[in-house]
Design a protein around this motif. Sequence first.
Motif, PDB file in Angstrom:
ATOM      1  N   ASP A   1      25.723 -13.923   8.347  1.00 43.62           N
ATOM      2  CA  ASP A   1      27.132 -13.936   8.756  1.00 43.62           C
ATOM      3  C   ASP A   1      27.387 -12.937   9.887  1.00 43.62           C
ATOM      4  OD1 ASP A   1      27.663 -15.794   6.819  1.00 43.62           O
ATOM      5  OD2 ASP A   1      28.420 -14.343   5.355  1.00 43.62           O
ATOM      6  N   TYR A   2      26.535 -11.894   9.952  1.00 47.39           N
ATOM      7  CA  TYR A   2      26.724 -10.855  10.971  1.00 47.39           C
ATOM      8  C   TYR A   2      25.685 -10.936  12.096  1.00 47.39           C
ATOM      9  CZ  TYR A   2      29.121  -8.943   6.875  1.00 47.39           C
ATOM     10  OH  TYR A   2      29.919  -8.790   5.772  1.00 47.39           O
ATOM     11  N   ASN A   3      24.673 -11.760  11.915  1.00 44.44           N
ATOM     12  CA  ASN A   3      23.534 -11.720  12.827  1.00 44.44           C
ATOM     13  C   ASN A   3      23.219 -13.091  13.406  1.00 44.44           C
ATOM     14  OD1 ASN A   3      22.421  -8.828  12.394  1.00 44.44           O
ATOM     15  ND2 ASN A   3      22.744  -9.598  10.310  1.00 44.44           N
ATOM     16  N   GLU A   4      22.860 -13.102  14.682  1.00 43.69           N
ATOM     17  CA  GLU A   4      22.458 -14.331  15.354  1.00 43.69           C
ATOM     18  C   GLU A   4      21.033 -14.715  14.936  1.00 43.69           C
ATOM     19  OE1 GLU A   4      24.180 -16.216  17.246  1.00 43.69           O
ATOM     20  OE2 GLU A   4      25.854 -15.018  18.020  1.00 43.69           O
ATOM     21  N   ASN A   5      20.771 -15.998  14.856  1.00 40.01           N
ATOM     22  CA  ASN A   5      19.405 -16.472  14.650  1.00 40.01           C
ATOM     23  C   ASN A   5      18.752 -16.580  16.024  1.00 40.01           C
ATOM     24  OD1 ASN A   5      17.025 -17.570  13.825  1.00 40.01           O
ATOM     25  ND2 ASN A   5      17.900 -19.436  12.953  1.00 40.01           N
ATOM     26  N   SER A   6      18.426 -15.427  16.578  1.00 46.44           N
ATOM     27  CA  SER A   6      17.955 -15.363  17.953  1.00 46.44           C
ATOM     28  C   SER A   6      16.974 -14.215  18.100  1.00 46.44           C
ATOM     29  CB  SER A   6      19.147 -15.155  18.902  1.00 46.44           C
ATOM     30  OG  SER A   6      18.711 -14.864  20.204  1.00 46.44           O
ATOM     31  N   SER A   7      16.088 -14.321  19.063  1.00 49.99           N
ATOM     32  CA  SER A   7      15.132 -13.254  19.329  1.00 49.99           C
ATOM     33  C   SER A   7      15.652 -12.287  20.378  1.00 49.99           C
ATOM     34  CB  SER A   7      13.793 -13.833  19.809  1.00 49.99           C
ATOM     35  OG  SER A   7      13.979 -14.581  20.996  1.00 49.99           O
TER      36      SER A   7
ATOM     37  N   ASN B   1       8.934 -10.350  12.711  1.00 52.35           N
ATOM     38  CA  ASN B   1       9.444 -11.672  13.096  1.00 52.35           C
ATOM     39  C   ASN B   1       8.428 -12.720  12.630  1.00 52.35           C
ATOM     40  OD1 ASN B   1      10.792 -13.815  14.212  1.00 52.35           O
ATOM     41  ND2 ASN B   1      10.381 -13.266  16.346  1.00 52.35           N
ATOM     42  N   VAL B   2       8.626 -13.214  11.414  1.00 52.04           N
ATOM     43  CA  VAL B   2       7.674 -14.137  10.797  1.00 52.04           C
ATOM     44  C   VAL B   2       7.802 -15.528  11.408  1.00 52.04           C
ATOM     45  CG1 VAL B   2       6.976 -15.251   8.635  1.00 52.04           C
ATOM     46  CG2 VAL B   2       7.684 -12.848   8.632  1.00 52.04           C
ATOM     47  N   ASP B   3       6.698 -16.049  11.961  1.00 51.46           N
ATOM     48  CA  ASP B   3       6.654 -17.412  12.519  1.00 51.46           C
ATOM     49  C   ASP B   3       7.792 -17.683  13.495  1.00 51.46           C
ATOM     50  OD1 ASP B   3       4.413 -17.953  10.939  1.00 51.46           O
ATOM     51  OD2 ASP B   3       5.653 -18.608   9.259  1.00 51.46           O
ATOM     52  N   ASN B   4       8.179 -16.642  14.230  1.00 49.49           N
ATOM     53  CA  ASN B   4       9.247 -16.773  15.225  1.00 49.49           C
ATOM     54  C   ASN B   4      10.547 -17.306  14.636  1.00 49.49           C
ATOM     55  OD1 ASN B   4       7.706 -15.848  17.502  1.00 49.49           O
ATOM     56  ND2 ASN B   4       6.632 -17.830  17.461  1.00 49.49           N
ATOM     57  N   GLN B   5      10.801 -16.968  13.379  1.00 45.33           N
ATOM     58  CA  GLN B   5      12.042 -17.391  12.717  1.00 45.33           C
ATOM     59  C   GLN B   5      13.148 -16.351  12.864  1.00 45.33           C
ATOM     60  OE1 GLN B   5      11.351 -18.630   8.643  1.00 45.33           O
ATOM     61  NE2 GLN B   5       9.431 -19.651   9.175  1.00 45.33           N
TER      62      GLN B   5
ATOM     63  N   LYS C   1      12.474   2.877  21.877  1.00 44.56           N
ATOM     64  CA  LYS C   1      11.584   1.738  22.122  1.00 44.56           C
ATOM     65  C   LYS C   1      11.639   0.775  20.940  1.00 44.56           C
ATOM     66  CE  LYS C   1       6.786   0.623  23.368  1.00 44.56           C
ATOM     67  NZ  LYS C   1       5.440   1.187  23.663  1.00 44.56           N
ATOM     68  N   GLU C   2      11.703  -0.516  21.246  1.00 47.62           N
ATOM     69  CA  GLU C   2      11.686  -1.558  20.214  1.00 47.62           C
ATOM     70  C   GLU C   2      10.344  -2.268  20.214  1.00 47.62           C
ATOM     71  OE1 GLU C   2      16.496  -2.491  20.538  1.00 47.62           O
ATOM     72  OE2 GLU C   2      15.043  -3.885  21.426  1.00 47.62           O
ATOM     73  N   ILE C   3       9.802  -2.464  19.038  1.00 46.32           N
ATOM     74  CA  ILE C   3       8.523  -3.163  18.886  1.00 46.32           C
ATOM     75  C   ILE C   3       8.712  -4.284  17.874  1.00 46.32           C
ATOM     76  CG2 ILE C   3       6.099  -2.973  18.264  1.00 46.32           C
ATOM     77  CD1 ILE C   3       7.814   0.243  18.854  1.00 46.32           C
ATOM     78  N   ILE C   4       8.301  -5.505  18.248  1.00 42.46           N
ATOM     79  CA  ILE C   4       8.404  -6.648  17.337  1.00 42.46           C
ATOM     80  C   ILE C   4       7.000  -7.061  16.905  1.00 42.46           C
ATOM     81  CG2 ILE C   4       9.170  -9.047  17.088  1.00 42.46           C
ATOM     82  CD1 ILE C   4      11.330  -8.473  19.150  1.00 42.46           C
ATOM     83  N   VAL C   5       6.797  -7.108  15.594  1.00 46.12           N
ATOM     84  CA  VAL C   5       5.509  -7.482  15.008  1.00 46.12           C
ATOM     85  C   VAL C   5       5.596  -8.925  14.531  1.00 46.12           C
ATOM     86  CG1 VAL C   5       3.833  -6.947  13.198  1.00 46.12           C
ATOM     87  CG2 VAL C   5       5.111  -5.095  14.297  1.00 46.12           C
ATOM     88  N   ASN C   6       4.631  -9.752  14.929  1.00 48.98           N
ATOM     89  CA  ASN C   6       4.686 -11.177  14.594  1.00 48.98           C
ATOM     90  C   ASN C   6       3.728 -11.604  13.496  1.00 48.98           C
ATOM     91  OD1 ASN C   6       5.175 -11.149  17.937  1.00 48.98           O
ATOM     92  ND2 ASN C   6       6.665 -12.283  16.724  1.00 48.98           N
ATOM     93  N   GLU C   7       2.606 -10.924  13.354  1.00 46.86           N
ATOM     94  CA  GLU C   7       1.614 -11.315  12.352  1.00 46.86           C
ATOM     95  C   GLU C   7       1.709 -10.418  11.120  1.00 46.86           C
ATOM     96  OE1 GLU C   7      -2.216 -11.330  14.130  1.00 46.86           O
ATOM     97  OE2 GLU C   7      -1.685 -12.770  15.689  1.00 46.86           O
TER      98      GLU C   7
END
Length: 283
Positions: free
Chosen positions: A182-188, A222-226, A251-257
């Motif tokens: 409700d508060y967050n976009e489904n976006s990267s 960020n699991v499976d780019n969801q 600094k922001e770091i996004i972990v995918n695996e």
Amino acid sequence: MEEFPMKKKIGIIISIVIVCFVGIVLFKTKDSAHASKKIEPPLAIPAPVIMVPGTNGDVDRFDSLVNSLKETEKNVDEIKITVNKDDSITSSGQFTKETKRPIIAIAFEDGSNPSLPKQARWFQKALEYAEKHYTFNTYDYLGYSNGGLIITGYLENEQKSNDPALYHLITLGTPYNDTSWDYNENSSTFTKPKDESNLLKYYLKNKQNIPKNITVYNIAGNVDNQNTDTTVPLTSVLAGRLIYGDSEKYKEIIVNEQANHGSLIENPKTLKLIKEYLFESVK
């Protein structure tokens, strides 16, 4: 007939003198013993890494991480501090003169979401307790999930002028804008929140109290780019820039695996980043 009473008087006087002499000797011996028991000052240690878990986490939450660090880092020692609801402290472990990279795991008897403001105050109590036994001027911090909110609340509302200073801060999967879509976009990508949750509003209110001379690493899964780590939306984690974005370094770091929320601590990339940011920087 008068000699006996006189001798008796002399004997009494001699006895009194002997008793007084023995008393003085015993007093001085006791006083000397007390003087020999010097109060040891707190042990000076290098800047510790303080680790705080998320909702209802305990001091054992980082055991696998600490064990992994010990495999490659030298002289890593850990103490564990739990702050109880009545402000009392339970602790285990100790540091020694050989400790090169001390780790302090801090948790709370009440680690529930509603008690977050109390946990910020309890964190300050844990710092005070640690300082009674160890001397350190700065520390690094790893906050997993709500652990990132606890340090934020502490810096904004509970930090005292004589507390050690925060240097490096890593927040890991921290829901700065709550966990609801409700508060967050489904976006990267993140520009501004879809809506500001009450949680985010609370931490934005006193953000000016946060020291600016800190380095902040905000890590998200960020699991499976969801655009989620299956618990916390990606944009909720990235909302941390609204609080810490004007720090000396952010600094922001996004972990995918292997990036689901529950395993972020054990994630190989996360471990590598922790070593890089919190360990290699002091070698």
